[in-house]
Design a protein around this motif. Structure first.
Motif, short mmCIF file in Angstrom:
data_model
loop_
_atom_site.label_atom_id
_atom_site.label_comp_id
_atom_site.label_asym_id
_atom_site.label_seq_id
_atom_site.Cartn_x
_atom_site.Cartn_y
_atom_site.Cartn_z
N ALA A 97 44.79 62.22 60.81
CA ALA A 97 46.24 62.26 60.56
C ALA A 97 46.96 61.91 61.86
CB ALA A 97 46.67 63.63 60.07
N GLY A 152 47.11 71.28 54.55
CA GLY A 152 45.95 72.14 54.73
C GLY A 152 44.64 71.39 54.90
N ILE A 153 44.71 70.08 55.01
CA ILE A 153 43.51 69.24 55.14
C ILE A 153 43.50 68.65 56.55
CG2 ILE A 153 42.31 67.22 54.25
CD1 ILE A 153 43.82 67.77 51.58
N ASP A 154 42.36 68.72 57.20
CA ASP A 154 42.28 68.24 58.59
C ASP A 154 41.60 66.88 58.72
OD1 ASP A 154 39.71 69.02 58.08
OD2 ASP A 154 39.54 70.35 59.81
N ASP A 155 41.71 66.04 57.69
CA ASP A 155 41.25 64.65 57.78
C ASP A 155 42.10 63.93 58.82
OD1 ASP A 155 39.44 65.12 55.78
OD2 ASP A 155 40.60 64.13 54.20
N ARG A 182 48.88 60.16 55.42
CA ARG A 182 48.45 61.17 56.38
C ARG A 182 49.16 61.06 57.73
NH1 ARG A 182 46.10 65.36 55.32
NH2 ARG A 182 44.92 65.31 57.25
N SER A 185 42.18 63.93 69.89
CA SER A 185 41.50 65.23 69.82
C SER A 185 42.46 66.41 69.71
CB SER A 185 40.57 65.42 71.02
OG SER A 185 39.61 64.39 71.06
N PRO A 237 44.11 68.95 67.13
CA PRO A 237 43.97 69.35 65.73
C PRO A 237 45.29 69.20 64.98
CG PRO A 237 43.25 71.11 67.23
CD PRO A 237 43.88 70.03 68.05
N ILE A 238 45.23 68.60 63.80
CA ILE A 238 46.42 68.45 62.96
C ILE A 238 45.97 68.55 61.51
CG2 ILE A 238 46.25 65.94 63.00
CD1 ILE A 238 49.30 65.80 62.79
N ALA A 239 46.74 69.27 60.73
CA ALA A 239 46.45 69.41 59.30
C ALA A 239 47.70 69.06 58.51
CB ALA A 239 46.00 70.82 58.97
#
Length: 71
Positions: free
Chosen positions: A19, A14-17, A56, A7, A9-11
């Protein structure tokens, strides 16, 4: 030792699928061949168990020297 923290947040790009970011620290023993084998093994685990594709995740390798303090 393996530590997972979910949990967070990681991008990437620029995509937060899904990772992942990891660090591999060793007291001697890392070299390009070992790093390649470890990367492949970790990649397989991330893809199979956590659905994180090989594109990713980022792995950082750090090899350090052990010290003998006369113990």
């Amino acid at each position: 030792m393996v530590m997972l923290k979910g949990s967070v947040p990681i991008a990437i790009g620029g995509i937060d699928d899904p990772a992942a970011y990891g660090e591999v620290v060793s007291i001697g023993g890392l070299d390009p061949d070992v790093n390649k084998k470890l990367s492949a093994a970790i990649s397989a685990i991330l893809e199979a168990k956590l659905s994180v594709p090989h594109t990713r995740f980022f792995l950082k390798f750090h090899d350090t020297l052990g010290y003998n303090f006369g113990c």
